[in-house]
Scaffold this motif. Structure first.
Motif, mmCIF file in Angstrom:
data_model
loop_
_atom_site.group_PDB
_atom_site.id
_atom_site.type_symbol
_atom_site.label_atom_id
_atom_site.label_comp_id
_atom_site.label_asym_id
_atom_site.label_seq_id
_atom_site.Cartn_x
_atom_site.Cartn_y
_atom_site.Cartn_z
ATOM 1 N N ALA A 192 0.848 -1.189 0.000
ATOM 2 C CA ALA A 192 0.000 0.000 0.000
ATOM 3 C C ALA A 192 0.884 1.240 0.000
ATOM 4 O O ALA A 192 1.934 1.265 0.645
ATOM 5 N N PRO A 193 0.492 2.279 -0.725
ATOM 6 C CA PRO A 193 1.298 3.497 -0.733
ATOM 7 C C PRO A 193 1.246 4.183 0.629
ATOM 8 O O PRO A 193 0.341 3.944 1.423
ATOM 9 N N ALA A 230 -6.513 6.719 -8.771
ATOM 10 C CA ALA A 230 -7.431 5.578 -8.756
ATOM 11 C C ALA A 230 -8.562 5.802 -7.758
ATOM 12 O O ALA A 230 -9.726 5.493 -8.047
ATOM 13 N N ALA A 231 -8.242 6.344 -6.599
ATOM 14 C CA ALA A 231 -9.258 6.582 -5.577
ATOM 15 C C ALA A 231 -10.260 7.643 -6.031
ATOM 16 O O ALA A 231 -11.468 7.501 -5.820
ATOM 17 N N LEU A 287 1.030 7.880 1.715
ATOM 18 C CA LEU A 287 0.852 9.261 1.272
ATOM 19 C C LEU A 287 1.129 10.272 2.378
ATOM 20 O O LEU A 287 1.038 11.471 2.153
ATOM 21 N N HIS A 327 -0.317 11.090 -8.133
ATOM 22 C CA HIS A 327 0.040 9.794 -7.552
ATOM 23 C C HIS A 327 -0.974 8.749 -8.028
ATOM 24 O O HIS A 327 -2.191 8.988 -7.957
ATOM 25 N N PRO A 328 -0.520 7.609 -8.540
ATOM 26 C CA PRO A 328 -1.452 6.601 -9.071
ATOM 27 C C PRO A 328 -2.527 6.155 -8.075
ATOM 28 O O PRO A 328 -3.684 5.949 -8.467
ATOM 29 N N ALA A 329 -2.192 6.033 -6.805
ATOM 30 C CA ALA A 329 -3.195 5.614 -5.807
ATOM 31 C C ALA A 329 -4.257 6.684 -5.622
ATOM 32 O O ALA A 329 -5.444 6.374 -5.468
ATOM 33 N N VAL A 330 -3.856 7.944 -5.659
ATOM 34 C CA VAL A 330 -4.808 9.050 -5.510
ATOM 35 C C VAL A 330 -5.701 9.128 -6.744
ATOM 36 O O VAL A 330 -6.920 9.277 -6.638
ATOM 37 N N ASP A 339 -3.012 5.465 3.149
ATOM 38 C CA ASP A 339 -2.712 4.299 2.320
ATOM 39 C C ASP A 339 -3.457 4.335 0.982
ATOM 40 O O ASP A 339 -3.453 3.363 0.228
ATOM 41 N N GLY A 340 -4.104 5.458 0.666
ATOM 42 C CA GLY A 340 -4.795 5.623 -0.606
ATOM 43 C C GLY A 340 -6.222 5.094 -0.611
ATOM 44 O O GLY A 340 -6.884 5.105 -1.642
ATOM 45 N N SER A 341 -6.715 4.677 0.528
ATOM 46 C CA SER A 341 -8.069 4.128 0.593
ATOM 47 C C SER A 341 -9.047 5.156 1.162
ATOM 48 O O SER A 341 -8.640 6.227 1.599
#
Length: 165
Positions: A29-30, A57-58, A32, A52-55, A113-115
């Protein structure tokens, strides 16, 4: 000619065989949290926050409409404040239109963690002070209206429900 037992051949082959590649595990998990206190356009570990790819995607999961999502960016002349920590250590990023931030602004609240992303979009054009409400998005849920514009600080989060009456 002497025959070598098959078991010996397999044992020798095993000694020289390349080790089996380990199966890839789940991606880590990233984290952030390094963005806290930085401006949204600051680069941390090779990415601006919104890049940021996780951001990304969210935000895409929370706001499936690409037209609405397109307004959540830091184009030239956009306003931004340092990224703040809010409820439970989550991160709050806020942006607004240059010289019109009271009419168009947005915010993203996300776990480090991008969630668990919440996305707020406020487009107050054509509304008076008494009718200010922002639209809030979360993945897998219908959007809801909340009182006022999008929060820009920890003191303004979480937003109030729309007061009917």
């Amino acid at each position: 000619m002497k025959l070598i037992p098959a078991a010996s051949l397999f044992a020798a082959a095993a000694l020289f065989a390349a080790p089996a590649a380990a199966a890839p595990g789940p991606a880590a998990a990233p984290d952030l949290s390094a963005y806290a206190g930085k401006y949204p356009f600051d680069v941390v570990n090779g990415h601006r926050f919104l890049d940021h790819p996780a951001v990304q995607a969210a935000i895409a999961a929370a706001v499936p409409d690409a037209k609405l999502r397109a307004g959540i960016d830091f184009a030239e002349n956009s306003l931004g404040l340092p990224i703040a920590r809010v409820d439970g250590g989550r991160l709050l990023i806020w942006g607004g239109a240059w010289r019109a931030e009271d009419r168009y602004n947005w915010a993203v609240v996300i776990a480090s963690d991008g969630s668990d992303a919440q996305v707020c979009i406020y487009d107050g054009v054509g509304y008076g002070e008494d009718f200010q409400a922002s639209q809030w998005f979360e993945a897998g849920r219908p959007s809801v209206m909340k009182q006022g514009s999008c929060p820009s600080s920890a003191e303004e989060y979480p937003p109030e429900d729309v007061a009917a009456g």
